[in-house]
Design a protein around this motif. Sequence first.
Motif, mmCIF file in Angstrom:
data_model
loop_
_atom_site.group_PDB
_atom_site.id
_atom_site.type_symbol
_atom_site.label_atom_id
_atom_site.label_comp_id
_atom_site.label_asym_id
_atom_site.label_seq_id
_atom_site.Cartn_x
_atom_site.Cartn_y
_atom_site.Cartn_z
ATOM 1 N N ASP A 80 -9.997 -9.719 0.596
ATOM 2 C CA ASP A 80 -10.287 -8.754 1.646
ATOM 3 C C ASP A 80 -10.760 -7.428 1.045
ATOM 4 O O ASP A 80 -10.854 -7.270 -0.168
ATOM 5 C CB ASP A 80 -9.070 -8.544 2.556
ATOM 6 C CG ASP A 80 -7.866 -7.980 1.804
ATOM 7 O OD1 ASP A 80 -8.049 -7.481 0.674
ATOM 8 O OD2 ASP A 80 -6.753 -8.039 2.345
ATOM 9 N N ARG A 82 -9.385 -4.471 0.782
ATOM 10 C CA ARG A 82 -8.456 -3.752 -0.086
ATOM 11 C C ARG A 82 -8.349 -4.423 -1.458
ATOM 12 O O ARG A 82 -8.252 -3.747 -2.480
ATOM 13 C CB ARG A 82 -7.084 -3.644 0.581
ATOM 14 C CG ARG A 82 -7.106 -2.772 1.829
ATOM 15 C CD ARG A 82 -5.730 -2.612 2.449
ATOM 16 N NE ARG A 82 -5.813 -1.964 3.747
ATOM 17 C CZ ARG A 82 -5.831 -0.648 3.935
ATOM 18 N NH1 ARG A 82 -5.750 0.160 2.898
ATOM 19 N NH2 ARG A 82 -5.929 -0.144 5.143
ATOM 20 N N PHE A 83 -8.367 -5.744 -1.482
ATOM 21 C CA PHE A 83 -8.317 -6.450 -2.768
ATOM 22 C C PHE A 83 -9.556 -6.116 -3.594
ATOM 23 O O PHE A 83 -9.465 -5.879 -4.810
ATOM 24 C CB PHE A 83 -8.243 -7.960 -2.552
ATOM 25 C CG PHE A 83 -8.182 -8.753 -3.835
ATOM 26 C CD1 PHE A 83 -6.971 -9.007 -4.456
ATOM 27 C CD2 PHE A 83 -9.346 -9.224 -4.436
ATOM 28 C CE1 PHE A 83 -6.918 -9.720 -5.645
ATOM 29 C CE2 PHE A 83 -9.303 -9.933 -5.623
ATOM 30 C CZ PHE A 83 -8.084 -10.185 -6.228
ATOM 31 N N VAL A 157 -2.532 0.499 -6.494
ATOM 32 C CA VAL A 157 -2.040 -0.514 -5.548
ATOM 33 C C VAL A 157 -1.221 0.162 -4.451
ATOM 34 O O VAL A 157 -1.375 -0.128 -3.260
ATOM 35 C CB VAL A 157 -1.202 -1.585 -6.277
ATOM 36 C CG1 VAL A 157 -0.461 -2.458 -5.270
ATOM 37 C CG2 VAL A 157 -2.084 -2.442 -7.163
ATOM 38 N N VAL A 160 -3.689 2.153 -2.116
ATOM 39 C CA VAL A 160 -4.592 1.391 -1.254
ATOM 40 C C VAL A 160 -3.867 0.772 -0.065
ATOM 41 O O VAL A 160 -4.460 0.565 0.998
ATOM 42 C CB VAL A 160 -5.345 0.307 -2.058
ATOM 43 C CG1 VAL A 160 -4.474 -0.919 -2.302
ATOM 44 C CG2 VAL A 160 -6.640 -0.083 -1.359
ATOM 45 N N TYR A 161 -2.562 0.479 -0.242
ATOM 46 C CA TYR A 161 -1.814 -0.126 0.865
ATOM 47 C C TYR A 161 -1.008 0.881 1.677
ATOM 48 O O TYR A 161 -0.293 0.511 2.598
ATOM 49 C CB TYR A 161 -0.899 -1.233 0.327
ATOM 50 C CG TYR A 161 -1.670 -2.457 -0.101
ATOM 51 C CD1 TYR A 161 -2.292 -3.273 0.848
ATOM 52 C CD2 TYR A 161 -1.824 -2.785 -1.448
ATOM 53 C CE1 TYR A 161 -3.025 -4.390 0.459
ATOM 54 C CE2 TYR A 161 -2.554 -3.895 -1.841
ATOM 55 C CZ TYR A 161 -3.156 -4.694 -0.880
ATOM 56 O OH TYR A 161 -3.893 -5.800 -1.262
ATOM 57 N N SER A 162 -1.128 2.160 1.346
ATOM 58 C CA SER A 162 -0.428 3.188 2.114
ATOM 59 C C SER A 162 -1.380 4.197 2.760
ATOM 60 O O SER A 162 -0.964 4.979 3.609
ATOM 61 C CB SER A 162 0.575 3.933 1.235
ATOM 62 O OG SER A 162 -0.082 4.578 0.152
ATOM 63 N N SER A 164 -5.501 5.081 4.416
ATOM 64 C CA SER A 164 -6.707 4.494 5.000
ATOM 65 C C SER A 164 -7.745 4.327 3.891
ATOM 66 O O SER A 164 -7.678 4.991 2.853
ATOM 67 C CB SER A 164 -7.267 5.398 6.091
ATOM 68 O OG SER A 164 -7.721 6.624 5.526
ATOM 69 N N SER A 172 -8.346 8.111 -5.010
ATOM 70 C CA SER A 172 -8.108 7.214 -6.153
ATOM 71 C C SER A 172 -8.794 7.654 -7.447
ATOM 72 O O SER A 172 -8.205 7.497 -8.530
ATOM 73 C CB SER A 172 -8.515 5.781 -5.804
ATOM 74 O OG SER A 172 -9.900 5.699 -5.564
#
Length: 202
Positions: A80, A82-83, A157, A160-162, A164, A172
């Motif tokens: 996806d 994010r990955f 990591v 990216v998961y916390s 938008s 980043s």
Amino acid sequence: MNKTKKEIIITLLLNIALPYAIYQLLISHTSSLTALSAAALVPLCDTLYSLIKTRKADVFSGFIFLGLILGVVAVLLGGDERFILLRESYVTGIMGLLFLVSLFWARPLIYYFAERFTGHDPQMNEKWERLPNYRRTFRLMTAVWGVSLLLEACVKVALVYSLSIPTFLAISPFATYGIIALTIWWNISYVRRVKREAAARF
């Protein structure tokens, strides 16, 4: 320009600058897979040349080649959005683990990098064999780089998961370049301090 400086410049050009330039030139005209594969050919050729010339594997070029191949694998895995944003950090994390694993080798990764930059100076082997502080210096630098690369991957990591996606893209690079810059600054400062202490003893 002395031999050591020439070795450093040639190594950096062949293994970092040239692969990066090839990737940037190709990425707008072809796929990420093709661009990364083409960039990986340069350190691979440098490794093979060194193997033929010195009959000894070039660990630095091999390390860069491995990183590019892992990038190719990450592209092939897909995933996806994010990955995909984290592909480089997964590679960075694996590289960090490799640094830490090399602490259990006879000689850690940083030793081989330094050996490549100095043109395989025979004095390095002599110092490694007889000076405990010399060995400790290389192992500490290897450990710090391993932890730093792992930290960079873990921070990205978490981000990216916390956050938008637009916020992640804005923040980043500061995390990545900040961690790497601090590690480089520490490495330079540490080497200078070690050299001053060695000079003071003699």
